[in-house]
Write a protein that holds these residues in place. Structure first.
Motif, PDB file in Angstrom:
ATOM      1  N   GLY A 220      41.301  41.960  39.721  1.00  0.00           N
ATOM      2  CA  GLY A 220      40.852  40.579  39.611  1.00  0.00           C
ATOM      3  C   GLY A 220      40.351  40.196  38.233  1.00  0.00           C
ATOM      4  O   GLY A 220      40.410  40.979  37.280  1.00  0.00           O
ATOM      5  N   TRP A 350      38.931  41.801  46.936  1.00  0.00           N
ATOM      6  CA  TRP A 350      39.832  41.584  45.797  1.00  0.00           C
ATOM      7  C   TRP A 350      39.498  42.461  44.607  1.00  0.00           C
ATOM      8  O   TRP A 350      40.389  42.841  43.839  1.00  0.00           O
ATOM      9  CB  TRP A 350      39.806  40.114  45.381  1.00  0.00           C
ATOM     10  CG  TRP A 350      38.442  39.588  45.081  1.00  0.00           C
ATOM     11  CD1 TRP A 350      37.593  38.966  45.960  1.00  0.00           C
ATOM     12  CD2 TRP A 350      37.742  39.631  43.832  1.00  0.00           C
ATOM     13  NE1 TRP A 350      36.420  38.619  45.332  1.00  0.00           N
ATOM     14  CE2 TRP A 350      36.476  39.010  44.031  1.00  0.00           C
ATOM     15  CE3 TRP A 350      38.062  40.117  42.570  1.00  0.00           C
ATOM     16  CZ2 TRP A 350      35.545  38.888  42.999  1.00  0.00           C
ATOM     17  CZ3 TRP A 350      37.135  39.993  41.545  1.00  0.00           C
ATOM     18  CH2 TRP A 350      35.888  39.385  41.761  1.00  0.00           C
ATOM     19  N   GLN A 358      47.437  39.071  42.528  1.00  0.00           N
ATOM     20  CA  GLN A 358      46.288  38.179  42.660  1.00  0.00           C
ATOM     21  C   GLN A 358      46.506  36.938  41.801  1.00  0.00           C
ATOM     22  O   GLN A 358      47.088  37.038  40.713  1.00  0.00           O
ATOM     23  CB  GLN A 358      44.991  38.872  42.230  1.00  0.00           C
ATOM     24  CG  GLN A 358      44.650  40.108  43.033  1.00  0.00           C
ATOM     25  CD  GLN A 358      43.201  40.525  42.874  1.00  0.00           C
ATOM     26  OE1 GLN A 358      42.309  39.687  42.762  1.00  0.00           O
ATOM     27  NE2 GLN A 358      42.952  41.834  42.892  1.00  0.00           N
ATOM     28  N   TRP A 360      44.265  33.613  40.372  1.00  0.00           N
ATOM     29  CA  TRP A 360      42.916  33.081  40.245  1.00  0.00           C
ATOM     30  C   TRP A 360      42.875  31.851  39.359  1.00  0.00           C
ATOM     31  O   TRP A 360      43.697  31.679  38.458  1.00  0.00           O
ATOM     32  CB  TRP A 360      41.988  34.152  39.661  1.00  0.00           C
ATOM     33  CG  TRP A 360      41.666  35.235  40.635  1.00  0.00           C
ATOM     34  CD1 TRP A 360      42.398  36.364  40.886  1.00  0.00           C
ATOM     35  CD2 TRP A 360      40.545  35.289  41.518  1.00  0.00           C
ATOM     36  NE1 TRP A 360      41.799  37.106  41.864  1.00  0.00           N
ATOM     37  CE2 TRP A 360      40.662  36.480  42.263  1.00  0.00           C
ATOM     38  CE3 TRP A 360      39.455  34.450  41.738  1.00  0.00           C
ATOM     39  CZ2 TRP A 360      39.717  36.839  43.225  1.00  0.00           C
ATOM     40  CZ3 TRP A 360      38.512  34.820  42.688  1.00  0.00           C
ATOM     41  CH2 TRP A 360      38.653  36.008  43.423  1.00  0.00           C
TER      42      TRP A 360
END
Length: 614
Positions: A220, A350, A358, A360
C-alpha cells in the motif's frame, strides 16, 4: 534495441541489460561488473530446506513480439519444470522501446501453477548498476538530492553496526568525511516513490527510474522501500519485506495459483548542458516526464495479454465521511484521507498485501474520491483518516468489471471511540515524527542538502536514548510535558555495561474523580514495533500486565532510519477500579533485550472516560 536516441544491449536468451548508451555516449552501466549483473530483474525466494536464494529471472528463450517503425518489444521467457533449481515460477520478461522516446520500458509477468513447490517470495525488483566514473549526483526528491560518495569511499570506510552502514573515514571528497552512508537513508513511501536516479555532471546527462503506478507494489501507499543509492545503483522495488518483515512476504500454498504483472517502469534518459554546474535541472526535467508517464497510465503499448489496458478497467467513486460523536455531532467529510481498493480482507489487511493489486487515492476537501483504472476483480474498500485512529473497511465487497463506474454509498468511518477524551498524546497519523527526535552523535556528520531533511533520517539515533536517559527512563506528565520535546520518538533498549536492558516509560496524569464501576478505555496506536513486547500496567509496576502485545513485529524501522512500519491499533478496556482520584501512572514496559534495534514507535495514545452509550 535502438531508436536513434537510446540503445540497449541484452543477453540472449537471458534478457539481462549489459549496455545502455544515450545520444552516442559510452556504456552508462558499470563495466567492471559481470554482464548479467549490470541491469537485471531479480527476486529473493525461500524454501525451508535451502534458505534464501537470489534468482535473476534469466530467460531460456526469447522472441521478438513486435518490431516496426513505432515500437520494438522483446520477450524473454522461462518455464519452470520439476527438478529445476530456479524459483517455481513461469517468467515472461519484456523490454519495450518506442519511436523517438528517450528511454525504454520493462515489465515482467510472473506465474505460479497449482501443485508446484511451496515457497516464500520476499523481494522482487529491477536493478541497474551505473558507471561510478560517470555518475556523481543523486536525486530522489526536491530536497533529498546532492553529490554523492563513491563505492570506493564505502570500501575504505568503517563498517558500523550492520553491513549497510559505513562511516566515511577517508572519502575522495573531504566534504563527506564523517558522514554515514547507508542505502536506507534514501528510502521513501510508495506513494512518493515515482522518480529517482543519478546525474553525470561530466556528461550533463541523467539516468532515471520512473514508476508510473503503485498498483503492482506490495504493502500500500505507506509501505517504505529503497530507491537509488551509492554504487551508483538505481532500483525499482515491487515486492519487499523492508519496514515490515516476513509478514509481507508472498507465502504460497501448494494448490494456489498466482499470476501478477510487475510494471511497466520507464528508464528515462535526459541531458542539459547546464547540468555540469546545476545537476538539479535534470531532476526538474525528470519530474515533468514522470507526470507525463503517470498521466499515460495504464499504457496502451504493452503487448502481453496479461497487462490490462484502460478500456478493460473500471472505476469507483464516492464520498468518505468520518463519525466521532465527541468531535462532530454528525458525520463529517474526511478530507485528505487515503481510500483504496485492495484484495478482500479485514480492516487494515491492505498493509500486509503483496499478492494482488492495490488502487489508492486521496479524498478532496469534502471527502470525495475517485479511483480510476482498476483491474477487474473483487475488492474490499479500505480507508484511513488522518487525525483519527483505526482502519475503515466498507461493509460490502466491491466488484469491478470492464468499463464499470461504480458509485459507492454509505462510506462512513465510525472511528473507534468509547468515551470522552481525558487526555491524549501525539497525533494519530501513523507516524512518530511529531515526537522528540534527537540530533545524531557528534561523531556522525549530518548530510548536507539544500534544506534540512527529516531528523529521523540519521544513523545511530537508537543509542541517543541511553545517553539522554542514562539511569532513569522517560517520565511524561500530562498537562506539563510537551510530547515534541519530552517523548522520545522510539522506546528502545538501553545499553548498561555492554548488556541491553528493557525500558519502562511512565505517563503521569491526574483525575479529579473516578467512577470505580465505570469502564474507561486506553486507545493505543503504534507506528512501528520490532521484536518487542509492550506491557501496560496501571498504578502498580509490579502487578500482572493489564495488557500485553506479546513479542511482535519485524519492522526494523529505527535501524533503517524510518519513522513508521506496520500500523497496529489496540483498544484496551480499563476498569475504573484500576484508577485513583489524584495522580495516576501508566507504566509502558518494553521487555525484550536482544539488540539495540528492539523498538516501539508510538503513533498516538488516548485515555477515554467511562463508556458512553450511543
Amino acid at each position: 534495441m535502438s531508436n536513434g536516441i537510446v540503445s540497449i544491449r541484452l543477453t540472449v536468451p537471458g534478457g539481462a541489460v549489459t549496455n545502455i548508451t544515450y545520444n552516442g555516449s559510452d556504456n552508462l552501466l558499470l563495466p567492471e561488473d559481470k554482464e548479467a549483473d549490470r541491469g537485471h530483474w531479480n527476486i529473493v525466494w525461500n524454501m525451508t530446506e535451502r534458505g534464501k536464494i537470489i534468482d535473476n529471472l534469466e530467460g531460456t528463450s526469447y522472441k521478438v513480439i513486435v518490431q516496426n517503425e513505432n515500437q520494438t518489444e522483446i520477450s524473454f521467457t522461462r518455464t519452470w519444470t520439476v527438478g529445476s533449481t530456479n524459483a517455481p515460477l513461469n517468467v515472461d520478461k519484456r523490454f519495450v522501446m518506442l519511436r523517438d522516446s528517450p528511454g525504454f520500458y520493462s515489465y515482467t509477468v510472473l506465474e505460479r501453477l497449482k501443485g508446484w513447490p511451496v515457497f516464500d517470495l520476499e523481494n522482487g525488483r529491477m536493478v541497474f548498476k551505473l558507471d561510478g566514473n560517470m555518475f556523481d549526483y543523486m536525486a530522489m526528491s526536491d530536497v533529498r538530492q546532492r553529490y554523492m560518495p563513491t563505492s570506493e569511499d564505502r570500501e575504505n570506510g568503517e563498517k558500523l553496526e550492520y553491513k549497510e552502514a559505513v562511516l566515511l573515514t577517508n572519502p575522495s571528497n573531504p566534504d563527506f568525511k564523517g558522514e554515514v552512508d547507508d542505502k536506507y537513508l534514501y528510502s521513501c513511501d510508495n506513494k512518493d516513490n515515482k522518480v529517482h536516479g543519478w546525474v553525470s555532471s561530466n556528461l550533463s546527462s541523467g539516468f532515471w527510474m520512473i514508476t508510473p503506478s503503485n498498483e503492482f507494489r506490495s504493502g500500500g501507499p505507506l509501505k517504505q522501500d529503497l530507491t537509488s543509492h551509492v554504487g551508483p545503483t538505481v532500483l525499482s522495488v515491487f515486492i519487499s519485506t523492508h519496514y515490515a518483515g516476513v509478514d509481507l512476504a508472498l507465502k504460497f500454498e501448494s494448490q494456489e495459483y498466482w499470476k501478477k504483472v510487475l510494471g511497466p517502469v520507464f528508464i528515462y534518459l535526459n541531458s542539459d548542458a547546464s547540468a555540469k554546474t546545476n545537476p538539479s535541472v535534470l531532476w526538474s526535467d525528470a519530474k515533468k516526464r514522470m507526470l507525463e508517464e503517470v498521466a499515460s497510465w495504464p499504457y496502451s503499448f504493452p503487448n502481453s495479454k496479461e497487462f490490462v489496458k484502460s478500456e478493460q478497467r473500471g472505476a469507483l467513486s464516492g464520498q468518505l465521511l468520518v463519525q466521532d460523536r465527541f468531535v462532530h455531532k454528525k458525520a463529517a467529510p474526511a478530507s485528505s484521507s487515503y481510500v483504496g481498493l485492495a484484495p478482500l480482507g479485514k480492516a487494515g489487511s491492505w498493509q500486509f498485501e503483496s499478492k494482488g493489486y492495490q488502487f489508492w487515492t486521496q479524498t478532496d476537501e469534502d471527502g470525495s474520491f475517485s479511483i480510476k483504472n482498476v483491474i477487474p476483480g473483487n475488492y474490499s474498500l479500505f480507508a484511513w483518516v488522518p487525525g483519527f485512529v483505526g482502519d475503515y473497511k466498507h461493509a460490502s465487497d466491491i466488484t469491478i468489471t470492464p468499463g464499470s463506474n461504480i458509485q459507492a454509498t454509505n462510506v462512513v468511518f465510525d472511528a473507534p471511540r468509547n468515551g470522552p477524551t481525558l487526555w491524549e498524546l501525539g497525533i494519530p497519523d501513523r507516524s512518530a515524527a511529531e515526537f522528540f527526535i534527537p540530533d545524531p552523535d557528534s561523531r556522525f556528520k549530518i548530510h548536507q542538502y539544500k534544506q534540512p531533511v527529516e531528523k529521523f533520517r540519521q544513523y545511530g539515533l537508537w543509542a541517543r536514548y541511553g545517553e539522554l536517559y542514562p539511569q532513569k527512563d522517560l517520565v511524561f506528565t500530562v498537562g506539563s510535558s510537551n510530547y515534541s520535546q519530552d517523548w522520545f520518538f522510539s522506546q528502545v533498549t538501553r545499553n548498561v555495561g555492554g548488556q541491553y536492558v528493557g525500558t519502562t516509560w511512565q505517563i503521569l496524569f491526574d483525575l479529579k474523580d473516578v467512577d470505580k464501576t465505570g469502564n474507561y478505555t486506553l486507545q493505543l496506536a503504534l507506528a512501528s514495533i520490532h521484536y518487542a513486547e509492550l506491557q501496560v500496567r496501571f498504578n502498580n509496576p509490579k502487578s500482572a500486565p493489564h495488557f500485553t502485545t506479546g513479542v511482535i513485529g519485524k519492522d526494523n524501522a529505527i535501524a533503517r532510519h524510518g519513522i513508521r512500519g506496520l500500523y497496529r491499533f489496540y483498544t484496551i478496556p480499563v476498569p475504573g477500579s484500576s484508577l485513583l482520584v489524584g495522580t495516576n501512572t501508566i507504566f509502558l514496559t518494553q521487555t525484550q533485550i536482544q539488540s539495540p534495534f528492539v523498538e516501539i514507535m508510538y503513533d498516538y495514545i488516548r485515555l477515554e472516560g467511562p463508556t458512553v452509550s450511543h
